[in-house]
Enzyme design. Structure first.
Site, PDB file in Angstrom:
ATOM      1  N   HIS A 173      -1.338   0.517  -9.648  1.00  0.00           N
ATOM      2  CA  HIS A 173      -1.863  -0.400  -8.693  1.00  0.00           C
ATOM      3  C   HIS A 173      -2.765  -1.686  -9.453  1.00  0.00           C
ATOM      4  CE1 HIS A 173      -3.992  -0.739  -4.568  1.00  0.00           C
ATOM      5  NE2 HIS A 173      -3.841  -1.870  -5.175  1.00  0.00           N
ATOM      6  N   ARG A 195       0.889  -1.258   0.085  1.00  0.00           N
ATOM      7  CA  ARG A 195      -0.025  -0.169  -0.030  1.00  0.00           C
ATOM      8  C   ARG A 195       0.772   1.314  -0.111  1.00  0.00           C
ATOM      9  NH1 ARG A 195      -3.528  -2.591  -1.428  1.00  0.00           N
ATOM     10  NH2 ARG A 195      -5.731  -2.987  -0.362  1.00  0.00           N
ATOM     11  N   GLU A 212      -3.603   7.695  -4.552  1.00  0.00           N
ATOM     12  CA  GLU A 212      -3.998   7.231  -5.568  1.00  0.00           C
ATOM     13  C   GLU A 212      -5.316   7.623  -6.403  1.00  0.00           C
ATOM     14  OE1 GLU A 212      -4.040   2.897  -5.262  1.00  0.00           O
ATOM     15  OE2 GLU A 212      -1.841   2.923  -4.595  1.00  0.00           O
TER      16      GLU A 212
HETATM   17  P1  NAP Z   1      -1.109 -11.760   4.880  1.00  0.00           P
HETATM   18  O1  NAP Z   1      -0.880 -13.274   4.211  1.00  0.00           O
HETATM   19  O2  NAP Z   1      -1.964 -11.306   5.718  1.00  0.00           O
HETATM   20  O3  NAP Z   1       0.345 -11.238   5.054  1.00  0.00           O
HETATM   21  C1  NAP Z   1       0.828 -10.157   5.613  1.00  0.00           C
HETATM   22  C2  NAP Z   1       2.225 -10.143   6.081  1.00  0.00           C
HETATM   23  O4  NAP Z   1       2.660  -8.633   6.462  1.00  0.00           O
HETATM   24  C3  NAP Z   1       2.270 -11.365   7.360  1.00  0.00           C
HETATM   25  O5  NAP Z   1       3.573 -11.790   7.053  1.00  0.00           O
HETATM   26  C4  NAP Z   1       2.483 -10.195   8.458  1.00  0.00           C
HETATM   27  O6  NAP Z   1       3.272 -10.688   9.485  1.00  0.00           O
HETATM   28  C5  NAP Z   1       3.201  -9.104   7.865  1.00  0.00           C
HETATM   29  N1  NAP Z   1       2.777  -7.836   8.729  1.00  0.00           N
HETATM   30  C6  NAP Z   1       1.603  -7.413   9.142  1.00  0.00           C
HETATM   31  N2  NAP Z   1       1.783  -6.106   9.778  1.00  0.00           N
HETATM   32  C7  NAP Z   1       3.305  -6.077  10.074  1.00  0.00           C
HETATM   33  C8  NAP Z   1       4.189  -5.104  10.434  1.00  0.00           C
HETATM   34  N3  NAP Z   1       3.471  -4.019  11.389  1.00  0.00           N
HETATM   35  N4  NAP Z   1       5.225  -5.090  10.171  1.00  0.00           N
HETATM   36  C9  NAP Z   1       6.012  -6.075   9.454  1.00  0.00           C
HETATM   37  N5  NAP Z   1       5.171  -7.162   8.833  1.00  0.00           N
HETATM   38  C10 NAP Z   1       3.914  -7.309   8.964  1.00  0.00           C
HETATM   39  O7  NAP Z   1      -1.338 -10.711   3.307  1.00  0.00           O
HETATM   40  P2  NAP Z   1      -1.219 -10.962   1.796  1.00  0.00           P
HETATM   41  O8  NAP Z   1      -2.368 -11.907   1.309  1.00  0.00           O
HETATM   42  O9  NAP Z   1       0.302 -11.572   1.810  1.00  0.00           O
HETATM   43  O10 NAP Z   1      -1.458  -9.523   1.368  1.00  0.00           O
HETATM   44  C11 NAP Z   1      -0.627  -8.490   1.919  1.00  0.00           C
HETATM   45  C12 NAP Z   1      -1.114  -7.110   1.381  1.00  0.00           C
HETATM   46  O11 NAP Z   1      -0.707  -6.850  -0.072  1.00  0.00           O
HETATM   47  C13 NAP Z   1      -2.405  -6.826   1.483  1.00  0.00           C
HETATM   48  O12 NAP Z   1      -3.198  -6.697   2.723  1.00  0.00           O
HETATM   49  C14 NAP Z   1      -2.608  -5.524   0.352  1.00  0.00           C
HETATM   50  O13 NAP Z   1      -2.199  -4.498   1.391  1.00  0.00           O
HETATM   51  C15 NAP Z   1      -1.669  -6.000  -0.485  1.00  0.00           C
HETATM   52  N6  NAP Z   1      -1.943  -6.157  -1.875  1.00  0.00           N
HETATM   53  C16 NAP Z   1      -1.518  -5.263  -2.844  1.00  0.00           C
HETATM   54  C17 NAP Z   1      -2.158  -5.707  -3.987  1.00  0.00           C
HETATM   55  C18 NAP Z   1      -1.857  -4.906  -5.239  1.00  0.00           C
HETATM   56  O14 NAP Z   1      -2.531  -4.681  -6.191  1.00  0.00           O
HETATM   57  N7  NAP Z   1      -0.525  -4.014  -5.035  1.00  0.00           N
HETATM   58  C19 NAP Z   1      -2.813  -6.698  -4.324  1.00  0.00           C
HETATM   59  C20 NAP Z   1      -2.994  -7.755  -3.388  1.00  0.00           C
HETATM   60  C21 NAP Z   1      -2.559  -7.459  -1.905  1.00  0.00           C
HETATM   61  P3  NAP Z   1       2.844 -12.119  10.314  1.00  0.00           P
HETATM   62  O15 NAP Z   1       2.787 -13.174   9.287  1.00  0.00           O
HETATM   63  O16 NAP Z   1       3.918 -12.055  11.364  1.00  0.00           O
HETATM   64  O17 NAP Z   1       1.686 -11.830  11.006  1.00  0.00           O
HETATM   65  C1  8YV Z   2      -7.094  -4.190  -5.259  1.00  0.00           C
HETATM   66  C2  8YV Z   2      -5.440  -4.961  -3.754  1.00  0.00           C
HETATM   67  O1  8YV Z   2      -8.213  -4.504  -4.386  1.00  0.00           O
HETATM   68  O2  8YV Z   2      -6.125  -6.844  -3.110  1.00  0.00           O
HETATM   69  C3  8YV Z   2      -5.990  -5.893  -2.715  1.00  0.00           C
HETATM   70  O3  8YV Z   2      -5.541  -5.772  -1.564  1.00  0.00           O
HETATM   71  O4  8YV Z   2      -4.882  -3.918  -3.681  1.00  0.00           O
HETATM   72  C4  8YV Z   2      -5.979  -4.984  -5.239  1.00  0.00           C
HETATM   73  O5  8YV Z   2      -6.141  -6.456  -5.643  1.00  0.00           O
HETATM   74  C5  8YV Z   2      -7.722  -4.251  -6.836  1.00  0.00           C
HETATM   75  O6  8YV Z   2      -7.165  -3.222  -7.358  1.00  0.00           O
HETATM   76  C6  8YV Z   2      -9.155  -3.957  -6.900  1.00  0.00           C
HETATM   77  O7  8YV Z   2      -9.517  -2.640  -6.172  1.00  0.00           O
END
Ligand code: NAP
Ligand code: 8YV
Length: 315
Positions: free
Chosen positions: A278, A231, A260
């Protein structure tokens, strides 16, 4: 029979919107329009459809007494006031797992792009600059040191891909993962100090706001690259710009930004950055899977059935 009313709090992806419209009367961002009309509609709203970037505030939830679920089209839900939703008995759902591969793929694409200067090379050829001499050299990826900030679903998928490039992988997270096979480092700053590439993939929200700050960037150093697919809020954007302008880091590849869809103009002209809008989950296949899951969650919530993928706080 009239269809139940639901509120879309953001512009929804067509795959999600079309599925919803077949079963519901979707009031598209009605909360942003005429206040009196929304006041009359709000008590009838049975569900909220949102995206990963959406804001669903305590104030908005307080105006929706009939709401039975908030369904987020995305895995991140940092804009949803989950505590307020829970206090009102409204569960929140999201779309984990179905987008993990795509986001990890884009993280690697950004890492390779910034290291090997792929967008720069494309611009170089199109601008007719090749006959004038070679492009500046890139940075070798195979065997380089990778630091992953957040070793969750997506972080682990990035690590698996990086392993195929023989990268030496370390990570930081809230908790050490002894079974992961990767080396744990206690802080983002300490991790940055010992890697060539720092990939950020934590959730957004208060707990991670500006986790990647000026100190972390200084530790990453003038040969280090930052890749952010988490993010915009997780990186201090002003500090990133300053670090790039002053050679504190070598480059950055960014898919997410603080405000954004607005990207700071200071980044536009920089040669050592790669910018994407994004789009880490933006493939047809994954957006369809996200739409299917977000729709199924919303349906289950409205019908009072078991939710498929509630957020951890609502399990
Ligand atoms: P997840 O499985 O919940 O993994 C999150 C990771 O972040 C975990 O390893 C967690 O640690 C770690 N974390 C949480 N808070 C932290 C902190 N304060 N300091 C250091 N590490 C921390 O989530 P995910 O499915 O991998 O997704 C992660 C994130 O990616 C989403 O929440 C979203 O914001 C982002 N994302 C972006 C896009 C995009 O389009 N760019 C798409 C999808 C997701 P622990 O394992 O120790 O709890
Ligand atoms: C967006 C994402 O949701 O899954 C997330 O956390 O950031 C992305 O997959 C997607 O761009 C739809 O708004």
């Amino acid at each position: 029979m009239s269809k139940p009313d639901i509120l879309a709090v953001a512009k929804l992806h067509p795959f999600f919107m079309e599925a919803l419209q077949a079963h519901y009367t979707v009031h598209d961002r009605a909360h942003e329009g005429d206040a009196a009309a929304f006041a009359a509609l709000a008590p009838r709203i049975q569900a909220v459809a949102a995206t990963g970037e959406s804001l669903v505030s305590a104030d908005l939830l307080a105006r929706l007494p009939a709401a039975r679920v908030v369904s987020v089209f995305g895995v991140g839900y940092d804009g949803v006031d989950v505590a307020a939703a829970k206090a009102r008995g409204i569960p929140v759902t999201h779309t984990p797992d179905v987008l993990t591969d795509d986001v990890a793929d884009l993280a690697m694409a950004l890492l390779l792009s910034i290291a090997r200067r792929v967008p720069q090379a494309d611009r170089f050829v199109r601008a007719g600059q090749w006959p004038g001499g070679p492009l500046a050299l890139g940075r070798k990826v195979t065997g380089a040191r990778l630091g992953i900030v957040g070793l969750g679903r997506i972080g682990q998928a990035i690590a698996r891909r990086a392993a195929a490039f023989d990268m030496r992988i370390a990570y930081t997270a809230r908790n050490e993962k002894p079974g992961s096979g990767y080396r744990y480092v206690a802080s983002a700053e300490a991790l940055a100090a010992e890697v060539d590439f720092l990939v950020v993939i934590t959730p957004g929200g208060a707990a991670t706001r500006k986790l990647i700050n000026a100190q972390v960037l200084k530790a990453l150093g003038p040969k280090g690259y930052l890749i952010n697919v988490a993010r915009g809020s997780v990186c201090d954007e002003a500090a990133v710009i300053e670090a790039l302008q002053n050679g504190v880091i070598a480059g950055a590849a960014l898919d997410v930004f603080e405000a954004e869809p607005h990207v700071p103009p200071a980044l536009w002209g920089m040669d050592q950055v790669v910018l994407t809008p994004h789009m880490a989950s933006a493939t047809r296949e994954t957006r369809q899977a996200m739409a299917d899951l977000a729709f199924a969650n919303l349906q289950a919530g409205v019908r009072g059935e078991a939710l498929l993928t509630p957020v951890p706080e609502c399990r």
